[in-house]
Design an enzyme around this catalytic site. Structure first.
Site, PDB file in Angstrom:
ATOM      1  N   CYS A 279      -4.299   6.405  -2.953  1.00 36.23           N
ATOM      2  CA  CYS A 279      -4.036   6.277  -1.517  1.00 36.23           C
ATOM      3  C   CYS A 279      -5.122   7.344  -0.865  1.00 36.23           C
ATOM      4  CB  CYS A 279      -2.651   6.351  -1.057  1.00 36.23           C
ATOM      5  SG  CYS A 279      -2.356   6.401   0.680  1.00 36.23           S
TER       6      CYS A 279
ATOM      7  N   CYS B  27      -9.864   3.290   2.092  1.00 33.89           N
ATOM      8  CA  CYS B  27      -8.587   2.846   1.765  1.00 33.89           C
ATOM      9  C   CYS B  27      -8.511   1.625   0.896  1.00 33.89           C
ATOM     10  CB  CYS B  27      -8.023   2.060   3.296  1.00 33.89           C
ATOM     11  SG  CYS B  27      -6.283   1.497   2.968  1.00 33.89           S
TER      12      CYS B  27
HETATM   13  N1  DGL Z   1      -3.685   2.346   0.986  1.00 32.48           N
HETATM   14  C1  DGL Z   1      -3.679   3.411   1.765  1.00 32.48           C
HETATM   15  C2  DGL Z   1      -4.865   4.201   1.788  1.00 32.48           C
HETATM   16  O1  DGL Z   1      -5.603   4.102   0.749  1.00 32.48           O
HETATM   17  C3  DGL Z   1      -3.071   3.311   3.331  1.00 32.48           C
HETATM   18  C4  DGL Z   1      -2.306   2.019   3.994  1.00 32.48           C
HETATM   19  C5  DGL Z   1      -1.400   2.476   4.898  1.00 32.48           C
HETATM   20  O2  DGL Z   1      -0.231   2.902   4.573  1.00 32.48           O
HETATM   21  O3  DGL Z   1      -1.748   2.544   6.155  1.00 32.48           O
HETATM   22  O4  DGL Z   1      -5.202   4.907   2.833  1.00 32.48           O
END
Ligand code: DGL
Length: 267
Positions: free
Chosen positions: A78, A192
């Site tokens: 993440c 993301c």
């Molecule tokens: N998958 C997450 C990232 O890589 C974030 C998504 C979220 O919860 O806003 O930033």
């Protein structure tokens, strides 16, 4: 340090399903690795949270998960969590922690125009961590940043087999190309982990654009850090843990099974 037991898992962590884009690349390299994938659905989305919230929430959750599953390594799949809390997590845990940060370096390596795009969450694109990546790896280039929270929902919906309005992808790309210099943009870093899950849809909107993400680099890093360690002869069923309710992830069962995440549990 003694070698971990063969059944000691790799622990993946994300706010939702985004980390599957990283897990996919890791499983290609380490097909026998036992996997625990934790999704903080009770906290999704991270992108609209404050730095203080993320910095408190992520290390606390990972502390509980590490205590419960005793992983050999933690992969924070993440970007939002990592650009804010990677240091806090490393300080709090005594297992190796691999992070995911926006792929500005690989983007800078392939751009011809020197104009790079970054799609991420609102929290990620404003981080000083991103400023540092830009000055370390893309000095002299232009980095256009755009927050595309709707792509998080698009990826979640797609993997649940729900309809996603294709205008979402058009708008996300327009968020980058409307910038001055946007017409010379040739590479977009998907900052993301949810976004590589909808890269086909983004490519349909911008067929000539190159999209890059960090998954292959993370897989190489994890393979390197676990080199020489022993894995089970047969890969065990992967475990998916949610901080929300198991019923809420029922519609993800197929997408999870695709990455061998068979057991679904609540934290
Ligand atoms: N998958 C997450 C990232 O890589 C974030 C998504 C979220 O919860 O806003 O930033």
């Amino acid at each position: 340090m003694s070698s971990p037991l063969p059944e000691a898992p790799l622990l993946f962590f994300d706010s939702g399903i985004g980390g599957l884009s990283v897990l996919r690349a890791v499983r290609e390299k380490l097909p026998h690795a036992p996997i625990v994938y934790a999704a903080d659905y009770a906290g999704l989305p991270y992108g609209t949270k404050s730095e203080a919230e993320i910095a408190a929430r992520v290390p606390a959750l990972l502390g509980r998960l590490v205590e419960r599953y005793r992983p050999r390594l933690v992969a924070i799949a993440c970007n939002t969590a990592c650009t804010i809390a990677l240091g806090h997590v490393r300080a709090a845990l005594d297992v190796p922690v691999v992070g995911t940060v926006p792929a500005i370096k690989p983007a800078a390596e392939v751009t011809r125009s020197g104009i790079i795009g970054l799609l991420g969450t609102a929290a990620t694109i404003r981080q000083p961590y991103v400023d540092r990546l830009q000055s370390d790896y893309a000095a002299g280039m232009t980095l256009l940043r755009h927050a595309a929270p709707e792509l998080v929902y698009a990826a979640e919906a797609k993997l649940r087999g729900e309809f996603v309005n294709p205008q979402i992808y058009v708008d996300a790309m327009r968020g980058l190309t409307h910038h001055p210099d946007g017409d010379r943009l040739d590479v977009v870093a998907l900052g993301c982990t949810h976004f590589p899950l909808v890269v086909d849809e983004l490519t349909a909107v911008s067929p000539k654009m190159r999209f890059v993400d960090g998954a292959a680099g993370i897989a190489r890093r994890i393979a390197h850090l676990t080199h020489g360690q022993v894995w089970p002869d047969e890969p065990p069923e992967g475990i998916f843990v949610t901080t929300g309710s198991v019923g809420d992830v029922e519609s993800l069962r197929l997408a999870l099974a695709d990455q061998c995440l068979i057991q679904i549990k609540s934290l």
